[in-house]
Each structure stands twice: as structure tokens, then as C-alpha cells.
Design an enzyme around this catalytic site. Structure first.
Site, PDB file in Angstrom:
ATOM      1  N   ASN A 148       0.669  -1.123  -0.090  1.00 49.96           N
ATOM      2  CA  ASN A 148      -0.092   0.147   0.026  1.00 49.96           C
ATOM      3  C   ASN A 148       0.884   1.389  -0.115  1.00 49.96           C
ATOM      4  O   ASN A 148       1.824   1.268   0.535  1.00 49.96           O
ATOM      5  CB  ASN A 148      -0.870   0.087   1.305  1.00 49.96           C
ATOM      6  CG  ASN A 148      -0.372  -0.142   2.500  1.00 49.96           C
ATOM      7  OD1 ASN A 148       0.659  -0.738   2.707  1.00 49.96           O
ATOM      8  ND2 ASN A 148      -0.961   0.328   3.553  1.00 49.96           N
ATOM      9  N   GLU A 203       0.295   5.171   0.800  1.00 49.61           N
ATOM     10  CA  GLU A 203      -0.790   6.115   1.363  1.00 49.61           C
ATOM     11  C   GLU A 203      -0.479   7.390   0.780  1.00 49.61           C
ATOM     12  O   GLU A 203       0.608   7.845   0.309  1.00 49.61           O
ATOM     13  CB  GLU A 203      -0.752   6.158   2.841  1.00 49.61           C
ATOM     14  CG  GLU A 203      -1.517   4.786   3.331  1.00 49.61           C
ATOM     15  CD  GLU A 203      -1.701   4.855   4.641  1.00 49.61           C
ATOM     16  OE1 GLU A 203      -2.235   3.877   5.186  1.00 49.61           O
ATOM     17  OE2 GLU A 203      -0.951   5.828   5.516  1.00 49.61           O
ATOM     18  N   CYS A 236      -4.089   0.836  -2.973  1.00 50.83           N
ATOM     19  CA  CYS A 236      -3.837  -0.550  -2.091  1.00 50.83           C
ATOM     20  C   CYS A 236      -2.927  -1.624  -2.586  1.00 50.83           C
ATOM     21  O   CYS A 236      -2.318  -1.436  -3.975  1.00 50.83           O
ATOM     22  CB  CYS A 236      -5.231  -1.516  -1.768  1.00 50.83           C
ATOM     23  SG  CYS A 236      -6.426  -0.374  -1.034  1.00 50.83           S
ATOM     24  N   GLU A 271      -3.088  -4.764  -3.435  1.00 52.67           N
ATOM     25  CA  GLU A 271      -3.509  -5.477  -4.339  1.00 52.67           C
ATOM     26  C   GLU A 271      -3.540  -4.961  -5.688  1.00 52.67           C
ATOM     27  O   GLU A 271      -3.036  -5.491  -6.824  1.00 52.67           O
ATOM     28  CB  GLU A 271      -4.923  -6.063  -3.992  1.00 52.67           C
ATOM     29  CG  GLU A 271      -5.291  -6.785  -2.797  1.00 52.67           C
ATOM     30  CD  GLU A 271      -5.621  -5.759  -1.573  1.00 52.67           C
ATOM     31  OE1 GLU A 271      -4.859  -4.780  -1.239  1.00 52.67           O
ATOM     32  OE2 GLU A 271      -6.510  -6.209  -0.796  1.00 52.67           O
ATOM     33  N   CYS A 330     -10.619  -4.711   0.151  1.00 55.82           N
ATOM     34  CA  CYS A 330     -11.656  -3.691  -0.118  1.00 55.82           C
ATOM     35  C   CYS A 330     -12.743  -3.811  -1.167  1.00 55.82           C
ATOM     36  O   CYS A 330     -12.222  -4.339  -2.181  1.00 55.82           O
ATOM     37  CB  CYS A 330     -11.027  -2.373   0.093  1.00 55.82           C
ATOM     38  SG  CYS A 330     -10.366  -1.702  -1.315  1.00 55.82           S
ATOM     39  N   CYS A 369     -10.651  -3.053  -4.466  1.00 53.34           N
ATOM     40  CA  CYS A 369      -9.613  -4.043  -4.860  1.00 53.34           C
ATOM     41  C   CYS A 369     -10.386  -5.173  -5.527  1.00 53.34           C
ATOM     42  O   CYS A 369     -10.003  -5.917  -6.307  1.00 53.34           O
ATOM     43  CB  CYS A 369      -8.925  -4.468  -3.689  1.00 53.34           C
ATOM     44  SG  CYS A 369      -7.614  -3.223  -3.457  1.00 53.34           S
TER      45      CYS A 369
HETATM   46 ZN   LIG Z   1      -8.112  -2.362  -1.597  1.00 54.93          ZN
END
Ligand SMILES: [Zn+2]
Length: 135
Positions: free
Chosen positions: A44, A46, A55, A57, A94, A97
Site C-alpha cells: 500500500n 498512502e 492498496c 492488491e 476492500c 480491490c
Molecule cells: Zn483495496
């Protein structure tokens, strides 16, 4: 756990250490295996403008597309996470993703993430997102 799954988990744990997560202190690593047999990783990243955060993924999938091109197909996705105390928490992909994984997956693509009791939870694409958006 298959040897490839074990390798994916090791790679996901390793790339997790590269995460840029100063705001959440929640690091995530993802390792994916494609139909071509290649493995890609992502963590990830940010941003102070939270909506720009990517993210692990989706980062890994972008790496795969950049190398294999638009016909890349996902066979397996393994995701790991750690909080600031070094503990994993139950955490499935999430919604964003899930939809991005679905774009490059088939119904039996396997997705593994960490569950409530630190066990590995494995589900198929159909189980993870049964009614994904499609044209
Ligand atoms: Zn995600």
C-alpha cells in the site's frame, strides 16, 4: 498450503515491509500469480490526500499489467497485513480491490487473506465478489 501459495505469502510478507503507511500505520503486502506463471508484488502507498492512496492488491496488479500487458489473467492473490504493533488483523480486500481483481480474474481465481484467528482464509473470485460489475 501449495508451494506456490507459500512462496506468494513469503513475498507478500516481504513487500509489506516496503509499505508507505504513515497515516494509518497499517502495512499491507500482496503477491499475485498470473496464468503466465509470473509473480508480482505490491504494497500500500498512502497519500496525505487519502483518496489518492493505492492498496497493495491494485499496486501488484498494475505491476503485472505493466509487464504482461492487457491479456494478463490472475490465478492467485495472497494478501498480508500488519498494524503498528506488528499484529495482523482480519482484513479482506476492500471493495475497490475486489472489483479490480475481478477485472483480471476468472471465477476460480483463488484469493487468500488473513482471518479472525490469524488463519489463512481462501476464497474463489465468485465467493469474494459474487455479482461483480460487468458490461
Ligand atoms: Zn483495496
Amino acid at each position: 498450503m501449495q508451494s506456490t501459495t507459500k512462496e506468494l505469502k513469503e513475498k507478500a510478507l516481504a513487500v509489506m515491509d516496503q509499505a508507505y503507511s504513515p497515516y494509518s500505520n497499517f502495512s499491507v503486502g500482496a503477491a499475485i500469480r498470473t496464468k503466465a506463471g509470473n509473480i508480482y508484488t505490491g504494497c500500500n502507498v498512502e497519500n496525505v490526500s487519502f483518496g489518492l492512496t493505492i492498496c497493495a492488491e491494485r499496486n501488484a496488479i498494475a505491476q503485472a499489467i505493466a509487464t504482461e500487458g492487457p491479456t494478463m489473467v490472475l490465478e492467485e492473490v495472497v494478501i498480508t497485513n500488519r498494524n503498528s504493533e506488528g499484529d495482523s488483523i482480519p482484513c479482506s480486500p476492500c471493495g475497490a480491490c475486489r472489483q479490480v481483481i475481478a477485472e483480471f480474474a476468472h471465477s476460480e481465481t483463488q484469493i487468500q487473506y488473513e482471518g479472525k484467528n490469524k488463519e489463512d482464509v481462501r476464497v474463489s473470485m465468485t465467493e469474494l465478489l459474487p455479482d461483480s460489475f460487468r458490461f
